[in-house]
Write a protein that holds these residues in place. Sequence first.
Motif, short mmCIF file in Angstrom:
data_model
loop_
_atom_site.label_atom_id
_atom_site.label_comp_id
_atom_site.label_asym_id
_atom_site.label_seq_id
_atom_site.Cartn_x
_atom_site.Cartn_y
_atom_site.Cartn_z
N GLY A 314 4.25 42.82 27.73
CA GLY A 314 3.65 43.32 26.52
C GLY A 314 4.57 44.16 25.65
O GLY A 314 4.39 44.24 24.44
N PHE A 315 5.61 44.76 26.27
CA PHE A 315 6.48 45.66 25.51
C PHE A 315 7.43 44.90 24.58
O PHE A 315 8.02 45.47 23.68
N LEU A 316 7.58 43.57 24.82
CA LEU A 316 8.51 42.80 24.00
C LEU A 316 7.90 42.52 22.64
O LEU A 316 6.68 42.50 22.49
N PRO A 317 8.75 42.26 21.63
CA PRO A 317 8.22 41.85 20.32
C PRO A 317 7.43 40.55 20.43
O PRO A 317 7.69 39.74 21.33
N ASP A 318 6.48 40.32 19.53
CA ASP A 318 5.51 39.25 19.68
C ASP A 318 6.12 37.88 19.94
O ASP A 318 5.75 37.20 20.90
N GLY A 319 7.04 37.46 19.04
CA GLY A 319 7.59 36.11 19.17
C GLY A 319 8.28 35.91 20.51
O GLY A 319 8.04 34.93 21.22
N ILE A 320 9.13 36.87 20.85
CA ILE A 320 9.86 36.77 22.11
C ILE A 320 8.90 36.78 23.28
O ILE A 320 9.06 36.02 24.23
N GLU A 321 7.88 37.62 23.17
CA GLU A 321 6.93 37.73 24.28
C GLU A 321 6.28 36.40 24.58
O GLU A 321 6.21 35.98 25.73
N GLY A 322 5.85 35.71 23.50
CA GLY A 322 5.21 34.41 23.71
C GLY A 322 6.13 33.46 24.44
O GLY A 322 5.72 32.80 25.40
N ALA A 323 7.40 33.42 24.02
CA ALA A 323 8.35 32.51 24.65
C ALA A 323 8.56 32.89 26.11
O ALA A 323 8.51 32.03 27.01
N VAL A 324 8.77 34.18 26.36
CA VAL A 324 9.02 34.63 27.72
C VAL A 324 7.84 34.30 28.61
O VAL A 324 8.00 33.79 29.72
#
Lengths: 385, 342
Positions: A314-324
């Motif tokens: 959850g701490f990652l930025p939105d776009g990156i979070e989705g990919a991760v």
Amino acid sequence: MTKIVRETAHGDAIRFSLFAVLILAMPVWLVPFGAAYPDLMQKFAIYGLFAIGFNILFGLTGYLSFGHAAFLGVGSYTAVWSFKLLGMNPLPAIALAILLAGAFAWVIGYVSLRRTGIYFAILTLAFAQMSYNLAYSVLTPITNGETGLRVLNSDPRVLDHMMGAGEVDGPLVTNLFGMEMSGLPGFYFCAVWLLIGMFISFRIFRSPFGLMLMAIKSNQNRMNYTGISTRPYALTAFVISGMYAGLAGALLCVTDPLAGAERMQWTASGEVVLMTILGGAGTLLGPMLGAGIIKYSENIFSAFNEQTLHNIFGFLPDGIEGAVVSVAGLFVGEGWHLTLGLLFMLIVIFLPGGLIEGGHRIQAAVARRGKGGGSGHQAQPQAAE
Amino acid sequence: MDAILLQILNGLDKGGAYALIALGLTLVFGTLGVVNFAHGALFMLGAFCAVTFNQLIGLEKVTIDPTQTTPWGSPVEIRVPMIEEWLGPTGTFILDYSVPFSILAAIPVMIVIGLIMERGLIQFFYRRPHAEQILVTFGLAIVLQEIIKSFFGANPIPQNPPDTLRAAADIGALFGFEPGNIVYPYWRLVYFLFSAIVIGCVFAFLQLTTFGMVVRAGMADRETVGLFGIDIEKRFTVVFGLAAVVAGLAGVMYTPILPPDYHMGMDFLVLSFVVVVVGGMGSLPGAVAAGFMLGILQSFASMTEVKSIFPGIDQIIIYLVAVIILLVRPRGLMGRKGVMEG
């Protein structure tokens, strides 16, 4: 200059008591890992036994069996049948399961051990697949096919009725003279068997018989030239490890009286190979360590779902979070087997000796640095721990 | 008599698949000395090449026709596969023959997969014990099938043979039996012919070309070949690619017979290993002969007459034969001395 580290009986006694304390105290020290609940600890003990038994064959003699799950399955079915016919006491079930799995292993071993190397692996795999197919098709009256074999209230359970404990309300649970084998008592029951199994494994490793098995691994031709027939020794090892598997299968049913054919599939055989390799084949404690790690991570990883992943990243930025999350999602939950396969490959590629060997390497590196130079060229301890 | 002929025919297609996979296994083992437990995964990947190809050319263009309406009032959607729109009748033809056409796509894909596998992983295992080769390729097989599972799901995906080949042929009439007794689907015949052609090509490649000659020499004695200044490893890498293509093609063409799912590779692999063992490790003709033989035996064992005498024999016949062969002729039917002894 090489120095051979000799294992003393004294050292073994200390090691074994440490192991016993660790196992028995599992409900305490596993709390911080979130693994201190009985179901999981029972699995640690049972699969530990399975792997310890497998190690007696693979670790000592080097014969790679790909069909050990068949013995696990035989043990399970025998145990459930014993529950059905004799009663819910686990002791006769375990005795019968060990005997029958041993007999089964003797037959399969007698045939398979005529060949070595790949042929042996393929033969054992073929036998296991054969048992699996039979359990699904023709043997349905015995194995109850796809549904799985379970204990019913209408079963004879002769011993139970003799002792007047025949009528039970609610689900049938195995009980040892009145003690129900679920939850913590169930774990301690498995743990006691694990300690017995571990003790026997210690004795075998240090016995002349164990040395003979190691000699088979290191050079079978030379053994034959000296006029020793190796096959009886290998067969004995095979039967012993089959009995361990039968015991593990029976314990699986003691904690949950249900047997299914999927326990005999090649994936189950592969899993025990992985446990042994991960910890370290041919070491005493390695298989137990491997079984613990595999079962623990299976428990952790397969419980993950997309929501927990979103929480973690959850701490990652939105776009990156989705990919991760979508990438990580491949490896957890349903995809746990992918992680298992990758782990399998990584271990075989980089650490064929397993974690125990890795530990020794680190230890040796630290010791060398401590001495200040490369003078201490210490030999690897011969199949220690 | 015609029942026997029918069973032989029934065994041919499965036997063809066994023979193709076992051929690749034997090739890889004979050249690289590696036991490849991931070979079944290559078969499965080939089958999923066909699935992917089919899905790609089946992509549809949706147009909304406002003049017509469905019974519940919304405008009719007309779905036309794009390839039909671009190519017209040719497109329809390609769509119908998608399975044979996906061979064209599968060959390059399988070559690339095979080369990546060999260069990326297998080459590091030439000199390591067989047990480690088995284990690492086993792990790879799990990884590959789990990846396929996560993309295509766990359910089998049926594929259709071309319309013209969907019917069954009355083989019995051809051989002078009473018509209508021996009826056999065309596609299975096609599969048998296809596997025979592929096997023939592989043998011709090994026997008739210089490259094949060098490879055979390398199989017999790689050191001497190396002393002649030939980079035998490079050739063996190509052989691995070839084996991957053979397994992949076997998978592509098998899709109309058995809807592919992620674990079909392992199912076939275990049987193919048995085939290799029965045929004799390291013997290419042995692998092919044993493949067809076991396929036919299996179809005989699944006759109801046989099953009523030995229930369940169809499930285990192959393993039983393997056990008997290994006990009577430990080297297999055509095994050579010195291959995988000890």
